[in-house]
Each structure stands twice: as structure tokens, then as C-alpha cells.
Design a protein around this motif. Sequence first.
Motif, mmCIF file in Angstrom:
data_model
loop_
_atom_site.group_PDB
_atom_site.id
_atom_site.type_symbol
_atom_site.label_atom_id
_atom_site.label_comp_id
_atom_site.label_asym_id
_atom_site.label_seq_id
_atom_site.Cartn_x
_atom_site.Cartn_y
_atom_site.Cartn_z
ATOM 1 N N ALA A 93 14.207 -7.253 -3.182
ATOM 2 C CA ALA A 93 14.521 -7.771 -1.845
ATOM 3 C C ALA A 93 15.165 -6.707 -0.974
ATOM 4 N N GLY A 94 15.878 -5.758 -1.611
ATOM 5 C CA GLY A 94 16.551 -4.726 -0.848
ATOM 6 C C GLY A 94 15.621 -3.709 -0.228
ATOM 7 N N THR A 95 14.334 -3.742 -0.578
ATOM 8 C CA THR A 95 13.362 -2.843 0.033
ATOM 9 C C THR A 95 12.204 -3.633 0.632
ATOM 10 N N THR A 96 11.505 -4.374 -0.195
ATOM 11 C CA THR A 96 10.309 -5.092 0.262
ATOM 12 C C THR A 96 10.608 -6.058 1.390
ATOM 13 N N MET A 97 11.607 -6.918 1.217
ATOM 14 C CA MET A 97 11.878 -7.928 2.241
ATOM 15 C C MET A 97 12.508 -7.320 3.491
ATOM 16 N N ILE A 98 13.253 -6.231 3.345
ATOM 17 C CA ILE A 98 13.791 -5.572 4.534
ATOM 18 C C ILE A 98 12.645 -4.980 5.351
ATOM 19 N N PHE A 99 11.664 -4.356 4.695
ATOM 20 C CA PHE A 99 10.533 -3.809 5.425
ATOM 21 C C PHE A 99 9.768 -4.911 6.150
ATOM 22 N N VAL A 119 0.838 -1.199 0.000
ATOM 23 C CA VAL A 119 0.000 0.000 0.000
ATOM 24 C C VAL A 119 0.875 1.252 0.000
ATOM 25 N N ARG A 120 1.924 1.262 0.806
ATOM 26 C CA ARG A 120 2.817 2.417 0.860
ATOM 27 C C ARG A 120 3.470 2.665 -0.501
ATOM 28 N N CYS A 121 3.892 1.587 -1.166
ATOM 29 C CA CYS A 121 4.500 1.742 -2.489
ATOM 30 C C CYS A 121 3.491 2.284 -3.495
ATOM 31 N N TRP A 122 2.264 1.789 -3.399
ATOM 32 C CA TRP A 122 1.214 2.275 -4.304
ATOM 33 C C TRP A 122 0.974 3.763 -4.099
ATOM 34 N N LEU A 123 1.074 4.231 -2.845
ATOM 35 C CA LEU A 123 0.892 5.644 -2.518
ATOM 36 C C LEU A 123 2.196 6.434 -2.612
ATOM 37 N N ASN A 124 3.281 5.731 -2.969
ATOM 38 C CA ASN A 124 4.611 6.353 -3.078
ATOM 39 C C ASN A 124 5.046 6.984 -1.755
ATOM 40 N N LEU A 125 4.878 6.219 -0.674
ATOM 41 C CA LEU A 125 5.248 6.680 0.665
ATOM 42 C C LEU A 125 6.463 5.898 1.157
ATOM 43 N N TRP A 138 20.822 -3.181 16.218
ATOM 44 C CA TRP A 138 22.029 -2.375 15.998
ATOM 45 C C TRP A 138 21.817 -0.908 16.395
ATOM 46 N N GLN A 139 20.692 -0.635 17.072
ATOM 47 C CA GLN A 139 20.371 0.731 17.479
ATOM 48 C C GLN A 139 20.496 1.677 16.291
ATOM 49 N N ALA A 140 19.803 1.312 15.227
ATOM 50 C CA ALA A 140 19.913 2.045 13.968
ATOM 51 C C ALA A 140 18.535 2.360 13.405
ATOM 52 N N GLN A 141 18.508 3.349 12.530
ATOM 53 C CA GLN A 141 17.341 3.680 11.726
ATOM 54 C C GLN A 141 17.661 3.358 10.269
ATOM 55 N N PHE A 142 16.618 3.051 9.498
ATOM 56 C CA PHE A 142 16.871 2.650 8.113
ATOM 57 C C PHE A 142 15.791 3.216 7.214
ATOM 58 N N TYR A 143 16.228 3.966 6.203
ATOM 59 C CA TYR A 143 15.305 4.571 5.244
ATOM 60 C C TYR A 143 15.099 3.644 4.050
ATOM 61 N N LEU A 144 13.850 3.488 3.632
ATOM 62 C CA LEU A 144 13.521 2.662 2.476
ATOM 63 C C LEU A 144 12.666 3.462 1.504
ATOM 64 N N PRO A 145 13.107 3.601 0.263
ATOM 65 C CA PRO A 145 12.254 4.256 -0.744
ATOM 66 C C PRO A 145 11.062 3.364 -1.055
ATOM 67 N N ALA A 146 10.009 3.960 -1.547
ATOM 68 C CA ALA A 146 8.778 3.209 -1.838
ATOM 69 C C ALA A 146 8.944 2.435 -3.139
ATOM 70 N N ARG A 147 9.573 1.274 -3.024
ATOM 71 C CA ARG A 147 9.877 0.470 -4.206
ATOM 72 C C ARG A 147 9.455 -0.968 -3.938
ATOM 73 N N TRP A 148 8.428 -1.437 -4.624
ATOM 74 C CA TRP A 148 7.891 -2.774 -4.402
ATOM 75 C C TRP A 148 8.675 -3.805 -5.213
#
Length: 311
Positions: free
Chosen positions: A80-86, A52-58, A67-77
Motif C-alpha cells: 500500500a505504501g507504493t502501489t496505492m500511493i501511485f 508495468v513500471r514495476c515489471w520493468l523496474n522503473l 502540499w506542493q510536494a514531489q514524491f519518489y516511489l520505488p518500483a515495488r508492486w
Amino acid sequence: MTAEVRSRPPAETLTGASRLSGLRTKFHYLRGHPAFRKSPLRTLGRLLFWRVRCWLNLPAQIALPRWQAQFYLPARWGGAGTTMIFATREDYEVELAFLDRFISSGSVAIDAGANCGIYTVAMAKLVGSSGRVIALEPGEQAGQTLQRNIELNGLDHVRLVRKALSDRDGSARLYHHGGPVGYSIAAGETEDGQSEEISSISLDSLLQQEGLDRVDLLKMDIEGAEELALRGAETMLTSSRPVIVFELNPSAAARFGLDTDGAWRHLKRFDYEFFTFDGAGKLCKLRSPPPEEQWEHCNIIAIHKDDHRSE
């Protein structure tokens, strides 16, 4: 002529069958994934939410508490480097979860084919400010996301190198075999017909360029070019003997005209032994490459025979 035409399914049927086969392969992969086995409803829920987020480009910014980290993911369905990480977070790959078996504070690590950077971020958190991480990602879109994740986590000890690993230094074309972030320097048909002009570098040249006298861990996900990269790493393999996490990807290796087990056989010349993780995180020794039906996107851990980290 007529009989021959009738014996062939229409193109639409072939396309539909191919898509169905692809969906079956993806579901088989998902069903066997540790994150899905641990919590199937949560994993499926995240996949639906990401769709849904990818469809809305969010795009999204997720937490990686391990790892006490934050991770940014572009809205790309789909990738594996985006969808499976999310969907799977720290359980993205079993080797990712057990990086602390091979590196710690002060270690030096190389992430080749870093994509959006989940391995880079995990490595950087584990080695700390006294260590170093070199992240190689030649692709324009993936490289931009990787740079964003490095900055998001304040990783001053990470160096982003926008080059592809090969057996020699030079230039190459980077082909989009799996969309805008599915890159390979092997020529062939691409999904969108696009490619980029990039630079390539050997591992031995990279170490010299970065002033590194050792490497503790090398992770490679470079779409079939693993054997080529290892051919350009004679000095590193002789002197540093790093633990190497690499992918067996026969279809990608075939685009280079390389043997599917070429990286395995090359490392064996340098007295490496080969392992995989079982479900409990125990290293299991491999006497030979896994059966071919398990090769596609199969990660292998190579450890020198004299390295205590295999114990």
C-alpha cells in the motif's frame, strides 16, 4: 486414514483458494476507496501503469499538488505504501486529506511507521519551517526511500529516527511480514524469512531525546504495536494530549498477544474520545470500536475530550 485424506483439498487448491480470497479482499478495498469512487477509470489505469513500471523496474516521481510536494516511489508492486500511493495520490487515506484539521504552521507532529513518507511529507508541508516533524521508520528499505523523499522536498525541519516505537527503550528484531517493507517487531512467520536487528524507543523517551515539550499530532501505523507504544507514552498523554491517528489491525495485534482493542481502551483511560471521517470529511463520533469485519487496517482518530479540534 483414506477417508481423512480425501476430505482435505490438495495443497494447490488451498493455495489457490487463499489467493482468490486475497484478490476479493483487495478488490473490495479498492471498490470502496474514495479515489476509486471519484474516478474509477483513472485509478484502474494508474494501477495498470504501475504494474508495468514495476515489471520493468522503473521507479516513479509523482506530484502531490495539495502540499506542493514531489514524491519518489520505488518500483515495488503490492504494498500500500507504493502501489496505492501511485494510484490514489493525495486521496491515499481520508485521514491524510484532512491533516490540516489538526496541525498548522508551527505544530509538532510524529509519524510513527512512516514507511516511504507520504504522511511525513504532508505533515512537514503543513507545519512549515517553524514546526517540527519526527518520522520513525526502522526498516532499511523503507527508511532509505523516506530519507530520499525528505531530501527531495528540502524538509530540513523533519528528523528521521531509525527506531521502532515500543513500551521501552532497547533492541528488537524487525520481521518482514509483508515483504521487504511490511515490518513488525512481533515474531512470527514471514514471507521471505528475513528480519533486521533494530533499536526500539518509547514515546516519552523520544520526546526527551528530541527536546520536545509538546506534540500536536501523533500518527501510528506500526503493525499491531500501537498499544505497546501508548504504554510508553504516559507523560505525553497526560501533558500534551495530542490528536492520535492509529490503526486497528487485529491480526497484527494478535502476533503480540495483545487485545485487538487494547489501544482504544488504553486511550480511554486518559479521557480520549474516538472519531472517524465520513465521506464529506465530517468527524463522526464512535461510541465503541467498529464491527470486527471493519477492523483490519481501520484508522481511528482519538481526540481528548477537552480538545476543541473535535468540534
